[in-house]
Write a protein that holds these residues in place. Sequence first.
Motif, PDB file in Angstrom:
ATOM      1  N   ILE A 176       0.834  -1.201   0.000  1.00 39.70           N
ATOM      2  CA  ILE A 176       0.000   0.000   0.000  1.00 39.70           C
ATOM      3  C   ILE A 176       0.869   1.253   0.000  1.00 39.70           C
ATOM      4  CG2 ILE A 176      -1.748   1.313   1.253  1.00 39.70           C
ATOM      5  CD1 ILE A 176      -2.775  -1.362   2.348  1.00 39.70           C
ATOM      6  N   THR A 177       1.855   1.302   0.882  1.00 37.42           N
ATOM      7  CA  THR A 177       2.687   2.505   0.986  1.00 37.42           C
ATOM      8  C   THR A 177       3.457   2.793  -0.304  1.00 37.42           C
ATOM      9  OG1 THR A 177       2.886   2.045   3.351  1.00 37.42           O
ATOM     10  CG2 THR A 177       4.346   3.713   2.440  1.00 37.42           C
ATOM     11  N   PRO A 178       4.072   1.806  -0.947  1.00 37.16           N
ATOM     12  CA  PRO A 178       4.736   2.106  -2.221  1.00 37.16           C
ATOM     13  C   PRO A 178       3.786   2.598  -3.308  1.00 37.16           C
ATOM     14  CG  PRO A 178       5.517   0.028  -1.344  1.00 37.16           C
ATOM     15  CD  PRO A 178       4.346   0.432  -0.502  1.00 37.16           C
ATOM     16  N   ALA A 179       2.495   2.309  -3.158  1.00 41.65           N
ATOM     17  CA  ALA A 179       1.523   2.749  -4.165  1.00 41.65           C
ATOM     18  C   ALA A 179       1.164   4.218  -4.032  1.00 41.65           C
ATOM     19  CB  ALA A 179       0.249   1.908  -4.060  1.00 41.65           C
ATOM     20  N   ILE A 180       1.491   4.841  -2.897  1.00 37.04           N
ATOM     21  CA  ILE A 180       1.052   6.214  -2.629  1.00 37.04           C
ATOM     22  C   ILE A 180       1.794   7.220  -3.510  1.00 37.04           C
ATOM     23  CG2 ILE A 180       0.914   8.015  -0.869  1.00 37.04           C
ATOM     24  CD1 ILE A 180       0.808   5.754   1.214  1.00 37.04           C
ATOM     25  N   SER A 181       3.104   7.072  -3.589  1.00 34.12           N
ATOM     26  CA  SER A 181       3.918   8.030  -4.340  1.00 34.12           C
ATOM     27  C   SER A 181       5.288   7.420  -4.589  1.00 34.12           C
ATOM     28  CB  SER A 181       4.080   9.343  -3.574  1.00 34.12           C
ATOM     29  OG  SER A 181       4.893   9.153  -2.413  1.00 34.12           O
ATOM     30  N   ALA A 182       6.022   7.990  -5.526  1.00 37.73           N
ATOM     31  CA  ALA A 182       7.387   7.530  -5.783  1.00 37.73           C
ATOM     32  C   ALA A 182       8.255   7.718  -4.541  1.00 37.73           C
ATOM     33  CB  ALA A 182       7.974   8.286  -6.968  1.00 37.73           C
ATOM     34  N   CYS A 183       8.066   8.844  -3.845  1.00 39.23           N
ATOM     35  CA  CYS A 183       8.842   9.108  -2.623  1.00 39.23           C
ATOM     36  C   CYS A 183       8.574   8.049  -1.564  1.00 39.23           C
ATOM     37  CB  CYS A 183       8.493  10.492  -2.072  1.00 39.23           C
ATOM     38  SG  CYS A 183       9.099  11.881  -3.047  1.00 39.23           S
ATOM     39  N   ALA A 184       7.299   7.733  -1.362  1.00 40.51           N
ATOM     40  CA  ALA A 184       6.944   6.745  -0.346  1.00 40.51           C
ATOM     41  C   ALA A 184       7.473   5.369  -0.713  1.00 40.51           C
ATOM     42  CB  ALA A 184       5.426   6.709  -0.163  1.00 40.51           C
ATOM     43  N   ALA A 185       7.458   5.041  -2.011  1.00 36.80           N
ATOM     44  CA  ALA A 185       7.990   3.754  -2.457  1.00 36.80           C
ATOM     45  C   ALA A 185       9.481   3.661  -2.152  1.00 36.80           C
ATOM     46  CB  ALA A 185       7.731   3.566  -3.951  1.00 36.80           C
ATOM     47  N   GLU A 186      10.217   4.729  -2.433  1.00 31.35           N
ATOM     48  CA  GLU A 186      11.660   4.728  -2.202  1.00 31.35           C
ATOM     49  C   GLU A 186      11.977   4.677  -0.708  1.00 31.35           C
ATOM     50  OE1 GLU A 186      12.958   8.210  -4.200  1.00 31.35           O
ATOM     51  OE2 GLU A 186      12.552   7.430  -6.211  1.00 31.35           O
ATOM     52  N   ASN A 238      -0.851  -6.647  -0.945  1.00 32.62           N
ATOM     53  CA  ASN A 238      -1.964  -5.692  -0.819  1.00 32.62           C
ATOM     54  C   ASN A 238      -2.129  -4.775  -2.033  1.00 32.62           C
ATOM     55  OD1 ASN A 238      -3.479  -6.100   1.505  1.00 32.62           O
ATOM     56  ND2 ASN A 238      -2.073  -4.982   2.824  1.00 32.62           N
ATOM     57  N   PHE A 239      -2.429  -5.330  -3.179  1.00 35.66           N
ATOM     58  CA  PHE A 239      -2.627  -4.530  -4.386  1.00 35.66           C
ATOM     59  C   PHE A 239      -3.873  -3.654  -4.257  1.00 35.66           C
ATOM     60  CE2 PHE A 239      -4.619  -4.140  -8.637  1.00 35.66           C
ATOM     61  CZ  PHE A 239      -3.659  -3.330  -9.232  1.00 35.66           C
ATOM     62  N   ARG A 240      -3.708  -2.348  -4.531  1.00 36.51           N
ATOM     63  CA  ARG A 240      -4.821  -1.396  -4.492  1.00 36.51           C
ATOM     64  C   ARG A 240      -4.829  -0.631  -5.819  1.00 36.51           C
ATOM     65  NH1 ARG A 240      -5.590  -4.234  -0.829  1.00 36.51           N
ATOM     66  NH2 ARG A 240      -5.979  -3.747   1.370  1.00 36.51           N
ATOM     67  N   LYS A 241      -5.708  -1.031  -6.727  1.00 38.11           N
ATOM     68  CA  LYS A 241      -5.681  -0.455  -8.073  1.00 38.11           C
ATOM     69  C   LYS A 241      -5.953   1.043  -8.078  1.00 38.11           C
ATOM     70  CE  LYS A 241     -10.534  -1.569  -9.082  1.00 38.11           C
ATOM     71  NZ  LYS A 241     -11.449  -2.310  -9.994  1.00 38.11           N
ATOM     72  N   TRP A 294       1.028   7.147  -9.694  1.00 39.73           N
ATOM     73  CA  TRP A 294       2.155   8.095  -9.746  1.00 39.73           C
ATOM     74  C   TRP A 294       3.126   7.840 -10.897  1.00 39.73           C
ATOM     75  CZ3 TRP A 294       6.855   5.660  -9.055  1.00 39.73           C
ATOM     76  CH2 TRP A 294       6.885   4.481  -8.293  1.00 39.73           C
ATOM     77  N   GLY A 295       2.849   6.864 -11.761  1.00 41.86           N
ATOM     78  CA  GLY A 295       3.697   6.704 -12.934  1.00 41.86           C
ATOM     79  C   GLY A 295       4.183   5.302 -13.190  1.00 41.86           C
ATOM     80  N   LYS A 296       4.352   4.512 -12.126  1.00 40.86           N
ATOM     81  CA  LYS A 296       4.756   3.128 -12.291  1.00 40.86           C
ATOM     82  C   LYS A 296       3.630   2.205 -11.852  1.00 40.86           C
ATOM     83  CE  LYS A 296       9.799   3.397 -12.053  1.00 40.86           C
ATOM     84  NZ  LYS A 296      11.019   2.854 -11.406  1.00 40.86           N
ATOM     85  N   GLN A 297       3.606   1.024 -12.441  1.00 36.55           N
ATOM     86  CA  GLN A 297       2.631   0.010 -12.051  1.00 36.55           C
ATOM     87  C   GLN A 297       3.189  -0.831 -10.905  1.00 36.55           C
ATOM     88  OE1 GLN A 297      -0.490  -0.090 -13.477  1.00 36.55           O
ATOM     89  NE2 GLN A 297       0.272   1.785 -14.437  1.00 36.55           N
ATOM     90  N   ALA A 298       2.290  -1.492 -10.196  1.00 37.93           N
ATOM     91  CA  ALA A 298       2.713  -2.351  -9.091  1.00 37.93           C
ATOM     92  C   ALA A 298       3.699  -3.412  -9.564  1.00 37.93           C
ATOM     93  CB  ALA A 298       1.491  -3.005  -8.449  1.00 37.93           C
ATOM     94  N   SER A 299       3.498  -3.927 -10.775  1.00 36.67           N
ATOM     95  CA  SER A 299       4.367  -4.976 -11.305  1.00 36.67           C
ATOM     96  C   SER A 299       5.788  -4.489 -11.585  1.00 36.67           C
ATOM     97  CB  SER A 299       3.764  -5.554 -12.591  1.00 36.67           C
ATOM     98  OG  SER A 299       3.599  -4.533 -13.563  1.00 36.67           O
ATOM     99  N   GLU A 300       5.983  -3.171 -11.612  1.00 34.92           N
ATOM    100  CA  GLU A 300       7.316  -2.607 -11.811  1.00 34.92           C
ATOM    101  C   GLU A 300       8.028  -2.337 -10.491  1.00 34.92           C
ATOM    102  OE1 GLU A 300       7.465   0.395 -15.252  1.00 34.92           O
ATOM    103  OE2 GLU A 300       5.396   0.561 -14.535  1.00 34.92           O
ATOM    104  N   VAL A 301       7.269  -2.267  -9.402  1.00 30.30           N
ATOM    105  CA  VAL A 301       7.828  -1.863  -8.111  1.00 30.30           C
ATOM    106  C   VAL A 301       7.900  -3.018  -7.116  1.00 30.30           C
ATOM    107  CG1 VAL A 301       7.473  -0.333  -6.108  1.00 30.30           C
ATOM    108  CG2 VAL A 301       6.999   0.496  -8.432  1.00 30.30           C
ATOM    109  N   MET A 302       6.830  -3.803  -7.031  1.00 30.90           N
ATOM    110  CA  MET A 302       6.727  -4.781  -5.956  1.00 30.90           C
ATOM    111  C   MET A 302       7.666  -5.985  -6.079  1.00 30.90           C
ATOM    112  SD  MET A 302       4.909  -3.261  -3.881  1.00 30.90           S
ATOM    113  CE  MET A 302       5.013  -4.593  -2.676  1.00 30.90           C
TER     114      MET A 302
END
Length: 344
Positions: free
Chosen positions: A138-148, A169-172, A177-185
């Motif tokens: 959930i937190t990485p989905a909020i913003s690029a800053c939060a993901a980092e 916890n995928f939340r569509k 913010w620019g990236k998909q969950a599949s690029e970050v998680m």
Amino acid sequence: MTPLIASFGEIMLRLTPPGFERLLQSPELIATFGGGEANVAVALAQFGARSRYVTVIPPAHAIADAFLGEMRRFGVDDSRVVRRPGRLGIYFVEAGANQRPSKVLYDRAYSSIALSGPGAIDWNAALENAHWFHVTGITPAISACAAELTLEGVRRAKELGMQVSCDLNFRKNLWKWGKQASEVMPEFARLADVCIANEEDCQHCLSVHLDIDVESGSLERQKYAELSERVLATYPNLKMLAITLRESKSASHNGWSACLHTREEFLLSRHYDITHIVDRVGGGDAFAAGLIFGLTHLGSHGDALEFGVAASCLKHSVPGDFSRFSREEVETLVRGGGSGRVQR
């Protein structure tokens, strides 16, 4: 001394209409607090674990102050909470009933945690004396800053030799913010020791697919062994994967169980038929907390799985994000005490 379990994520003010009303059907909203990782911290404290919650909240903010008081009331260590500019996020929950689904509306843009990037938290201090670190997708989905920032915390936890759990916890509605969950998680999955998911999380966060009909109200449980094996093969660092199995017959009636693959064995929990659901929000977090508690305090993987599923089952019976059940109450249900008879 029992292990200290730390979790990190965003806390929000939760606003809900009374009972099962629609939003603003009557001119009042019930204000509580909620957020996946805080829900885990609270549940762990109720079970008797040493629990710490790390987050970023606004400075000089009366509602944020009230939240800290709430954490202390539940016995959660809030001493590592960071205060930085921004706002406190809000989310609205309209509880569903029968064939009307529950609905969630987010108002969390520009929150303190969304604006905080790497370096905002002293992770050495935040994770001091902790044995386990829990995060979610959930937190990485909020913003690029939060993901980092979240990834920075996970990496430091691994450097410190801690066990890391990640509930995907995928939340569509959050990945904007620019990236998909599949690029970050996937990076989080590569760093985790324990991963928690459902079939949708595996698909959208890890790009691991299996033909499972989640809308039928009846799940083919044997397929989850194959799904687990695919995830574990893709992420060899994972020690185990837990998958929750929800059979959604209606908003008020769900079947509930879970499975756990430890690489050595595939475990399937007892199945609960949950009717007259009061509030399913936070049910997955109660499972995560129960599983983590079981893995750190109980005797076997099977015990941990059953404890997590029972804890989540009970959470469906109370309103609000937070679980309010003790270890003894959960263990009573595990032993078969689910008749609902008055305890005198």
